[in-house]
Design a protein around this motif. Structure first.
Motif, PDB file in Angstrom:
ATOM      1  N   GLY A  18       0.776  -1.231   0.000  1.00  0.00           N
ATOM      2  CA  GLY A  18       0.000   0.000   0.000  1.00  0.00           C
ATOM      3  C   GLY A  18       0.804   1.275   0.000  1.00  0.00           C
ATOM      4  O   GLY A  18       0.359   2.310   0.513  1.00  0.00           O
ATOM      5  N   VAL A  19       2.003   1.239  -0.600  1.00  0.00           N
ATOM      6  CA  VAL A  19       2.853   2.434  -0.601  1.00  0.00           C
ATOM      7  C   VAL A  19       2.860   3.148  -1.959  1.00  0.00           C
ATOM      8  O   VAL A  19       3.589   4.118  -2.146  1.00  0.00           O
ATOM      9  N   GLY A  20       2.054   2.647  -2.901  1.00  0.00           N
ATOM     10  CA  GLY A  20       2.018   3.277  -4.218  1.00  0.00           C
ATOM     11  C   GLY A  20       2.970   2.651  -5.212  1.00  0.00           C
ATOM     12  O   GLY A  20       3.296   3.263  -6.237  1.00  0.00           O
ATOM     13  N   LYS A  21       3.383   1.418  -4.941  1.00  0.00           N
ATOM     14  CA  LYS A  21       4.355   0.754  -5.815  1.00  0.00           C
ATOM     15  C   LYS A  21       3.757   0.438  -7.184  1.00  0.00           C
ATOM     16  O   LYS A  21       4.344   0.769  -8.224  1.00  0.00           O
ATOM     17  N   THR A  22       2.590  -0.201  -7.179  1.00  0.00           N
ATOM     18  CA  THR A  22       1.949  -0.547  -8.449  1.00  0.00           C
ATOM     19  C   THR A  22       1.467   0.698  -9.176  1.00  0.00           C
ATOM     20  O   THR A  22       1.584   0.795 -10.401  1.00  0.00           O
ATOM     21  N   THR A  23       0.941   1.651  -8.431  1.00  0.00           N
ATOM     22  CA  THR A  23       0.528   2.927  -9.030  1.00  0.00           C
ATOM     23  C   THR A  23       1.706   3.583  -9.737  1.00  0.00           C
ATOM     24  O   THR A  23       1.578   4.124 -10.842  1.00  0.00           O
ATOM     25  N   THR A  24       2.879   3.516  -9.116  1.00  0.00           N
ATOM     26  CA  THR A  24       4.070   4.100  -9.725  1.00  0.00           C
ATOM     27  C   THR A  24       4.497   3.321 -10.964  1.00  0.00           C
ATOM     28  O   THR A  24       4.865   3.912 -11.993  1.00  0.00           O
ATOM     29  N   ALA A  25       4.442   1.990 -10.899  1.00  0.00           N
ATOM     30  CA  ALA A  25       4.817   1.187 -12.068  1.00  0.00           C
ATOM     31  C   ALA A  25       3.922   1.523 -13.259  1.00  0.00           C
ATOM     32  O   ALA A  25       4.400   1.690 -14.393  1.00  0.00           O
ATOM     33  N   ILE A  26       2.621   1.634 -13.020  1.00  0.00           N
ATOM     34  CA  ILE A  26       1.676   1.934 -14.094  1.00  0.00           C
ATOM     35  C   ILE A  26       1.924   3.315 -14.671  1.00  0.00           C
ATOM     36  O   ILE A  26       2.059   3.490 -15.895  1.00  0.00           O
ATOM     37  N   ASN A  27       2.004   4.301 -13.809  1.00  0.00           N
ATOM     38  CA  ASN A  27       2.050   5.689 -14.285  1.00  0.00           C
ATOM     39  C   ASN A  27       3.436   6.131 -14.728  1.00  0.00           C
ATOM     40  O   ASN A  27       3.552   6.960 -15.632  1.00  0.00           O
ATOM     41  N   LEU A  28       4.475   5.556 -14.141  1.00  0.00           N
ATOM     42  CA  LEU A  28       5.820   5.820 -14.649  1.00  0.00           C
ATOM     43  C   LEU A  28       5.971   5.191 -16.028  1.00  0.00           C
ATOM     44  O   LEU A  28       6.529   5.812 -16.947  1.00  0.00           O
ATOM     45  N   GLY A  29       5.469   3.960 -16.195  1.00  0.00           N
ATOM     46  CA  GLY A  29       5.533   3.308 -17.499  1.00  0.00           C
ATOM     47  C   GLY A  29       4.826   4.115 -18.566  1.00  0.00           C
ATOM     48  O   GLY A  29       5.349   4.320 -19.674  1.00  0.00           O
ATOM     49  N   ALA A  30       3.630   4.604 -18.243  1.00  0.00           N
ATOM     50  CA  ALA A  30       2.868   5.406 -19.205  1.00  0.00           C
ATOM     51  C   ALA A  30       3.571   6.727 -19.504  1.00  0.00           C
ATOM     52  O   ALA A  30       3.577   7.197 -20.647  1.00  0.00           O
ATOM     53  N   SER A  31       4.188   7.335 -18.487  1.00  0.00           N
ATOM     54  CA  SER A  31       4.876   8.611 -18.683  1.00  0.00           C
ATOM     55  C   SER A  31       6.130   8.451 -19.532  1.00  0.00           C
ATOM     56  O   SER A  31       6.429   9.293 -20.390  1.00  0.00           O
ATOM     57  N   LEU A  32       6.881   7.376 -19.296  1.00  0.00           N
ATOM     58  CA  LEU A  32       8.063   7.124 -20.123  1.00  0.00           C
ATOM     59  C   LEU A  32       7.661   6.837 -21.570  1.00  0.00           C
ATOM     60  O   LEU A  32       8.326   7.287 -22.515  1.00  0.00           O
ATOM     61  N   ALA A  33       6.566   6.104 -21.755  1.00  0.00           N
ATOM     62  CA  ALA A  33       6.059   5.854 -23.108  1.00  0.00           C
ATOM     63  C   ALA A  33       5.618   7.155 -23.772  1.00  0.00           C
ATOM     64  O   ALA A  33       5.784   7.341 -24.978  1.00  0.00           O
ATOM     65  N   HIS A  34       5.067   8.056 -22.983  1.00  0.00           N
ATOM     66  CA  HIS A  34       4.664   9.375 -23.469  1.00  0.00           C
ATOM     67  C   HIS A  34       5.859  10.120 -24.072  1.00  0.00           C
ATOM     68  O   HIS A  34       5.716  10.882 -25.039  1.00  0.00           O
ATOM     69  N   TYR A  35       7.036   9.892 -23.514  1.00  0.00           N
ATOM     70  CA  TYR A  35       8.250  10.544 -24.002  1.00  0.00           C
ATOM     71  C   TYR A  35       9.009   9.678 -25.004  1.00  0.00           C
ATOM     72  O   TYR A  35      10.211   9.863 -25.217  1.00  0.00           O
ATOM     73  N   GLY A  36       8.317   8.720 -25.594  1.00  0.00           N
ATOM     74  CA  GLY A  36       8.894   7.965 -26.698  1.00  0.00           C
ATOM     75  C   GLY A  36       9.718   6.758 -26.309  1.00  0.00           C
ATOM     76  O   GLY A  36      10.332   6.122 -27.171  1.00  0.00           O
ATOM     77  N   ARG A  37       9.727   6.417 -25.014  1.00  0.00           N
ATOM     78  CA  ARG A  37      10.452   5.217 -24.591  1.00  0.00           C
ATOM     79  C   ARG A  37       9.561   3.992 -24.776  1.00  0.00           C
ATOM     80  O   ARG A  37       8.352   4.053 -24.554  1.00  0.00           O
ATOM     81  N   LYS A  38      10.176   2.886 -25.171  1.00  0.00           N
ATOM     82  CA  LYS A  38       9.443   1.635 -25.296  1.00  0.00           C
ATOM     83  C   LYS A  38       9.592   0.889 -23.975  1.00  0.00           C
ATOM     84  O   LYS A  38      10.713   0.579 -23.552  1.00  0.00           O
ATOM     85  N   VAL A  39       8.462   0.619 -23.325  1.00  0.00           N
ATOM     86  CA  VAL A  39       8.471   0.142 -21.944  1.00  0.00           C
ATOM     87  C   VAL A  39       7.769  -1.207 -21.839  1.00  0.00           C
ATOM     88  O   VAL A  39       6.698  -1.422 -22.413  1.00  0.00           O
ATOM     89  N   LEU A  40       8.377  -2.110 -21.070  1.00  0.00           N
ATOM     90  CA  LEU A  40       7.746  -3.374 -20.712  1.00  0.00           C
ATOM     91  C   LEU A  40       7.555  -3.390 -19.200  1.00  0.00           C
ATOM     92  O   LEU A  40       8.517  -3.238 -18.442  1.00  0.00           O
ATOM     93  N   ALA A  41       6.313  -3.536 -18.763  1.00  0.00           N
ATOM     94  CA  ALA A  41       6.014  -3.665 -17.339  1.00  0.00           C
ATOM     95  C   ALA A  41       5.800  -5.141 -17.023  1.00  0.00           C
ATOM     96  O   ALA A  41       5.033  -5.822 -17.704  1.00  0.00           O
ATOM     97  N   VAL A  42       6.477  -5.622 -16.000  1.00  0.00           N
ATOM     98  CA  VAL A  42       6.366  -7.028 -15.603  1.00  0.00           C
ATOM     99  C   VAL A  42       5.630  -7.087 -14.271  1.00  0.00           C
ATOM    100  O   VAL A  42       6.109  -6.551 -13.258  1.00  0.00           O
ATOM    101  N   ASP A  43       4.460  -7.717 -14.281  1.00  0.00           N
ATOM    102  CA  ASP A  43       3.691  -7.893 -13.049  1.00  0.00           C
ATOM    103  C   ASP A  43       4.296  -9.072 -12.287  1.00  0.00           C
ATOM    104  O   ASP A  43       4.190 -10.214 -12.715  1.00  0.00           O
TER     105      ASP A  43
END
Length: 296
Positions: A53-78
């Protein structure tokens, strides 16, 4: 003006005057990064915290989307049996090849488990409750700490960043993630008990670095769920900066109801509420990571 340019402009316009941020340090403007001309090899970042409950998954989701927004190709591993990352990205983790199949070797090709998301440039390898049995199955495996590294080696040249969302524990799955990773990102809820647990996690990171992965680096600590209205949040953040100094990122993620709302919608905050301050904060964080060299 396109939505993308409007978001970037809003981020920079809000930071054009010198000011002191929540960490007590002067706010820095991190430039919008240039688009990449090619992709890979990826830098693997494990998002870890043994407290839930510290925002880990929230960060993985939104950091991944933000990096993709800047043209990075991102793979998120659950890498959490709860499968929250998969659900938060709107990806089904049932009746599909997932990370558990790859760890056990019942599926050999990692490409078979990769699922696209609604965000261009962001893919995910899903997980479900089956992953909870992995620790039992892996306990007698040779080099069991390196199984995830072998899986990710198949796709590392196709992405710029691989984000591994770890479960809230320090068991064999988390050790696998740390052994595979180049860097560790610790989301820290601005709450006293969360701060106490970071010291234990840093010790674990040091042990993995010493025994299994000499290249492992602590990329930094991201303060999350910050509430500037409470003295407690402000004091915890102040203590974190005193203890870990520059290892605490300048970016601070504030508490907002928009995050659970976006989770219900199975969408990153950048798509759900693109001009909300929470979206701006994760775009800022993506730029800070790139500026620090943690991401290409």
């Amino acid at each position: 003006m396109t939505a993308k340019k409007r978001v970037d402009t809003a981020v920079l316009d809000g930071m054009d005057k010198p000011a002191v941020g929540p960490t007590g340090r002067p706010l820095r403007v991190f430039p919008v990064p240039e688009r990449l001309t090619g992709h890979g090899p990826a830098r693997i970042i494990a998002l870890c915290n043994q407290k839930g409950g510290v925002g880990k998954t929230t960060t993985a989701i939104n950091l991944g989307a933000s990096l993709a927004h800047y043209g990075r190709k991102v793979l998120a591993v659950d890498f959490d049996p709860q499968g929250a990352l998969s659900a938060g990205l709107g990806v089904s983790a049932h009746d599909v090849t997932n990370i558990y199949d790859l760890l056990l070797g019942t599926v050999k090709d990692a490409h078979d488990a990769i699922q696209p998301t609604s965000v261009a440039g962001l893919d995910v390898i899903p997980a479900n409750i089956d992953l909870s049995a992995a620790e039992v199955h892996l306990v007698n495996e040779v080099a069991r700490e390196q199984i995830l590294a072998r899986v990710l080696r198949q796709v590392i040249d196709e992405y710029d960043v691989i984000l591994v969302d770890c479960q809230p524990s320090l068991g064999i799955l988390t050790v696998n993630a740390l052994t595979a990773a180049h860097g560790v990102l610790i989301p820290l809820e601005c709450e006293f008990f969360a701060l106490r647990g970071v010291a234990l996690l840093v010790e674990t990171i040091d042990k993995v670095k010493d025994r299994l992965n000499p290249a492992l680096k602590l990329d930094g600590i991201l303060p999350t769920m910050f509430d500037s209205r409470t003295l407690h949040s402000r004091e915890v953040l102040e203590r974190a900066v005193e203890r870990f100094e520059d290892q605490v990122f300048d970016t601070v993620i504030s508490r907002t109801v928009k995050f659970p709302d976006a989770s219900v919608a199975a969408s990153p905050i950048l798509e759900f509420a693109p001009e909300h301050p929470a979206s701006m904060a994760y775009l800022q964080f993506a730029r800070e990571l790139i500026s620090r060299g943690a991401v290409a």
